[in-house]
Design a protein around this motif. Structure first.
Motif, PDB file in Angstrom:
ATOM      1  N   ALA A   1      36.175  56.653  87.795  1.00  0.00           N
ATOM      2  CA  ALA A   1      37.384  55.886  88.106  1.00  0.00           C
ATOM      3  C   ALA A   1      38.567  56.353  87.260  1.00  0.00           C
ATOM      4  O   ALA A   1      39.699  56.440  87.749  1.00  0.00           O
ATOM      5  N   SER A   2      38.309  56.675  85.981  1.00  0.00           N
ATOM      6  CA  SER A   2      39.382  57.174  85.111  1.00  0.00           C
ATOM      7  C   SER A   2      39.905  58.513  85.614  1.00  0.00           C
ATOM      8  O   SER A   2      41.118  58.744  85.670  1.00  0.00           O
ATOM      9  N   LEU A   3      38.991  59.391  85.987  1.00  0.00           N
ATOM     10  CA  LEU A   3      39.403  60.693  86.501  1.00  0.00           C
ATOM     11  C   LEU A   3      40.169  60.555  87.807  1.00  0.00           C
ATOM     12  O   LEU A   3      41.119  61.307  88.061  1.00  0.00           O
ATOM     13  N   GLN A   4      39.768  59.571  88.623  1.00  0.00           N
ATOM     14  CA  GLN A   4      40.476  59.335  89.882  1.00  0.00           C
ATOM     15  C   GLN A   4      41.906  58.875  89.619  1.00  0.00           C
ATOM     16  O   GLN A   4      42.854  59.333  90.273  1.00  0.00           O
ATOM     17  N   ALA A   5      42.080  57.963  88.630  1.00  0.00           N
ATOM     18  CA  ALA A   5      43.421  57.481  88.284  1.00  0.00           C
ATOM     19  C   ALA A   5      44.287  58.625  87.752  1.00  0.00           C
ATOM     20  O   ALA A   5      45.470  58.743  88.095  1.00  0.00           O
ATOM     21  N   ILE A   6      43.687  59.482  86.937  1.00  0.00           N
ATOM     22  CA  ILE A   6      44.436  60.614  86.394  1.00  0.00           C
ATOM     23  C   ILE A   6      44.794  61.602  87.499  1.00  0.00           C
ATOM     24  O   ILE A   6      45.905  62.127  87.548  1.00  0.00           O
ATOM     25  N   ARG A   7      43.846  61.829  88.414  1.00  0.00           N
ATOM     26  CA  ARG A   7      44.090  62.768  89.517  1.00  0.00           C
ATOM     27  C   ARG A   7      45.209  62.263  90.422  1.00  0.00           C
ATOM     28  O   ARG A   7      46.089  63.020  90.830  1.00  0.00           O
ATOM     29  N   GLU A   8      45.201  60.960  90.726  1.00  0.00           N
ATOM     30  CA  GLU A   8      46.240  60.399  91.586  1.00  0.00           C
ATOM     31  C   GLU A   8      47.607  60.401  90.910  1.00  0.00           C
ATOM     32  O   GLU A   8      48.637  60.483  91.581  1.00  0.00           O
TER      33      GLU A   8
ATOM     34  N   TRP B   1      40.962  49.489  77.868  1.00  0.00           N
ATOM     35  CA  TRP B   1      39.733  48.757  77.526  1.00  0.00           C
ATOM     36  C   TRP B   1      39.766  48.159  76.118  1.00  0.00           C
ATOM     37  O   TRP B   1      38.828  47.467  75.717  1.00  0.00           O
ATOM     38  N   VAL B   2      40.828  48.414  75.325  1.00  0.00           N
ATOM     39  CA  VAL B   2      40.878  47.895  73.960  1.00  0.00           C
ATOM     40  C   VAL B   2      41.510  46.508  73.952  1.00  0.00           C
ATOM     41  O   VAL B   2      42.104  46.067  74.935  1.00  0.00           O
TER      42      VAL B   2
ATOM     43  N   ASN C   1      46.468  52.839  81.601  1.00  0.00           N
ATOM     44  CA  ASN C   1      45.419  51.826  81.671  1.00  0.00           C
ATOM     45  C   ASN C   1      44.031  52.468  81.670  1.00  0.00           C
ATOM     46  O   ASN C   1      43.097  51.946  81.057  1.00  0.00           O
ATOM     47  N   ALA C   2      43.905  53.610  82.341  1.00  0.00           N
ATOM     48  CA  ALA C   2      42.605  54.295  82.375  1.00  0.00           C
ATOM     49  C   ALA C   2      42.212  54.801  80.993  1.00  0.00           C
ATOM     50  O   ALA C   2      41.024  54.846  80.648  1.00  0.00           O
ATOM     51  N   ILE C   3      43.208  55.167  80.187  1.00  0.00           N
ATOM     52  CA  ILE C   3      42.912  55.754  78.876  1.00  0.00           C
ATOM     53  C   ILE C   3      42.718  54.693  77.792  1.00  0.00           C
ATOM     54  O   ILE C   3      41.767  54.764  76.998  1.00  0.00           O
TER      55      ILE C   3
ATOM     56  N   GLU D   1      37.979  45.638  81.322  1.00  0.00           N
ATOM     57  CA  GLU D   1      36.716  46.358  81.245  1.00  0.00           C
ATOM     58  C   GLU D   1      36.983  47.863  81.210  1.00  0.00           C
ATOM     59  O   GLU D   1      37.919  48.354  81.827  1.00  0.00           O
ATOM     60  N   ARG D   2      36.132  48.540  80.469  1.00  0.00           N
ATOM     61  CA  ARG D   2      36.270  49.996  80.408  1.00  0.00           C
ATOM     62  C   ARG D   2      35.990  50.601  81.782  1.00  0.00           C
ATOM     63  O   ARG D   2      34.956  50.300  82.409  1.00  0.00           O
ATOM     64  N   MET D   3      36.897  51.418  82.246  1.00  0.00           N
ATOM     65  CA  MET D   3      36.719  52.060  83.545  1.00  0.00           C
ATOM     66  C   MET D   3      35.651  53.141  83.444  1.00  0.00           C
ATOM     67  O   MET D   3      35.487  53.782  82.408  1.00  0.00           O
TER      68      MET D   3
END
Length: 427
Positions: free
Chosen positions: A210-217, A90-91, A85-87, A204-206
């Motif tokens: 926030a995207s890095l946080q989702a990837i890190r988690e 947004w499309v 979803n983070a990647i 909405e585009r993160m």
């Protein structure tokens, strides 16, 4: 030979369609063939049943099934969805594309289409319904994305195929990677085009943080397919060893990192995985008798000569084989079809210059498309059941995704170098 052909190619499929478990249908038809021919002692049956599962590579099957179940209860599937979803969230039609992307990642761990649609579709189908995608479309997207499961390595049908021929499962896994990525990408594009045409919502585009946080988690979840496939591709460990590592890693992450696994849940999935594995093992055990009958009665030579009498061209033979496998995929479970048809079809395609490596990937690809077609389409039925949608409408919604699969199938059949170049390069 005629008796063998009748029981294995006519009577056995009829018994399966009538509802007899596949392993029993294999055993009954093999026993009937032995009794009718009378040219083999019956004590060969227990010997071949044992030989059918006495294989180190086959040990990977129960462990990969268990790894897929552990991913679900350990929260790893949710982290994969968050990263997807983070990647691409947004499309247009974001949830549909996220479903396909997450299915591809999950497939690189479980090797099972049914596990993929349950773990990913079980979350995204209700979410798509809430956002107005339509129940049938949501079911079709999840079912289609799950087809990547047995194509992207690790793949349970490819393990079965490799064990049947005694060939390198590593090579099969490496060879199936590009076709798996091709169909996954194609399904994602189809989902995007349909979603954009129907004006399905997008998120909405993160923000970058926030995207890095989702990837890190979700990093621990994302590392799982990297560890499994990286180790296999670079020869660090065998697929069987990788399957054990996947289970151990999944338990560790679920227990100590995400802390969503309890011992009670773990015991339940172990029992469930044992039952699923036992079904496949029974099929493999019974199919060994069938394979012996095929070889002993020269059935493969008869089929080869019959088809070559119709057409001797490479294109014509491969077209007939593909059409035949697509029909079989509609009627029979993939693993059973692999063990029955491998000794019959491999000698045939060898006559037109196709090796067992590329044919194994093409065969499994064919049969996996059957997961989207009634009456046996497992992912179609499960996705439709989760969505509680109309089966006719869901089947109609899968047509564009099935068409993508046919295009990819045609490409890899016409250009088998797509399958073979990576195994050869890595060697």
């Amino acid at each position: 030979m005629a008796i063998t052909a009748f029981f294995l190619l006519v009577a056995m499929p009829i018994l399966v369609i009538l509802g007899m478990p596949i392993a029993f249908a294999l055993g009954v038809t093999a026993l009937a063939t032995l009794l009718m021919l009378g040219n083999m002692p019956l004590n060969i049956i227990p010997q071949k049943i044992f030989a059918g599962i006495d294989s180190f590579p086959i040990l990977a099957i129960p462990f990969f099934i268990l790894a897929g179940s552990i991913m679900t209860i350990g929260g790893i599937n949710k982290k994969i969805l968050s990263i997807s979803n983070a990647i691409v969230g947004w499309v247009d039609g974001s949830l549909a594309i996220v479903t396909v992307a997450a299915s591809m990642v999950f497939a690189a761990i479980s090797g099972s289409a049914v596990a993929t649609v349950a773990a990913i579709g079980g979350i995204t189908i209700p979410a798509m319904q809430k956002e107005g995608y339509g129940s049938s479309f949501a079911a079709a997207v999840a079912a289609s994305g799950a087809v990547c499961g047995p194509i992207i390595p690790p793949s349970i049908p490819l393990i079965v195929y490799g064990a049947a021929l005694g060939m390198s499962i590593n090579d099969l896994f490496i060879g199936s990677l590009v076709p798996g990525l091709m169909i996954g990408t194609g399904l994602g594009i189809a989902a995007y085009v349909i979603s954009r045409k129907r004006r399905f919502p997008k998120h909405e585009r993160m923000s970058l943080s926030a995207s890095l946080q989702a990837i890190r988690e979700g990093l621990w979840a994302l590392l799982m397919p990297v560890i499994i496939l990286g180790g296999i591709f670079f020869g660090i460990y065998t697929p069987t060893e990788a399957s054990v590592i996947a289970v151990a890693y999944g338990i560790f992450v679920g227990l100590f990192i995400y802390k969503e696994i309890t011992w009670k849940k773990l015991w339940d999935v172990v029992v469930e995985a044992a039952i699923s594995s036992a079904v496949i093992m029974m099929i493999l055990a019974a199919s060994k008798i069938t394979s012996i009958l095929v070889v002993a009665n020269h059935l493969s030579e008869a089929v080869t000569n019959s088809i070559l009498a119709i057409t001797g061209s490479r294109f014509g033979v491969l077209l007939l084989v593909n059409v035949f496998l697509l029909i079989v995929g509609c009627l029979m479970e993939a693993n059973a079809a692999v063990v029955i048809l491998t000794p019959i079809l491999v000698p045939l395609v060898a006559k037109v210059g196709m090796g067992p490596l590329e044919f194994g990937v093409i065969m499994v690809f064919n049969l996996c498309l059957g997961l989207l077609t009634p009456p046996v389409g497992a992912t179609l039925l499960l996705g439709n059941d989760i969505a509680r949608a109309n089966m006719g409408q869901t089947t109609k919604e899968t047509v564009p995704f099935f068409a993508v699969g046919l295009v990819v199938l045609a490409v890899i059949t016409a250009f088998p170098q797509i399958i073979t170049f990576l195994p050869h390069y890595l060697k």
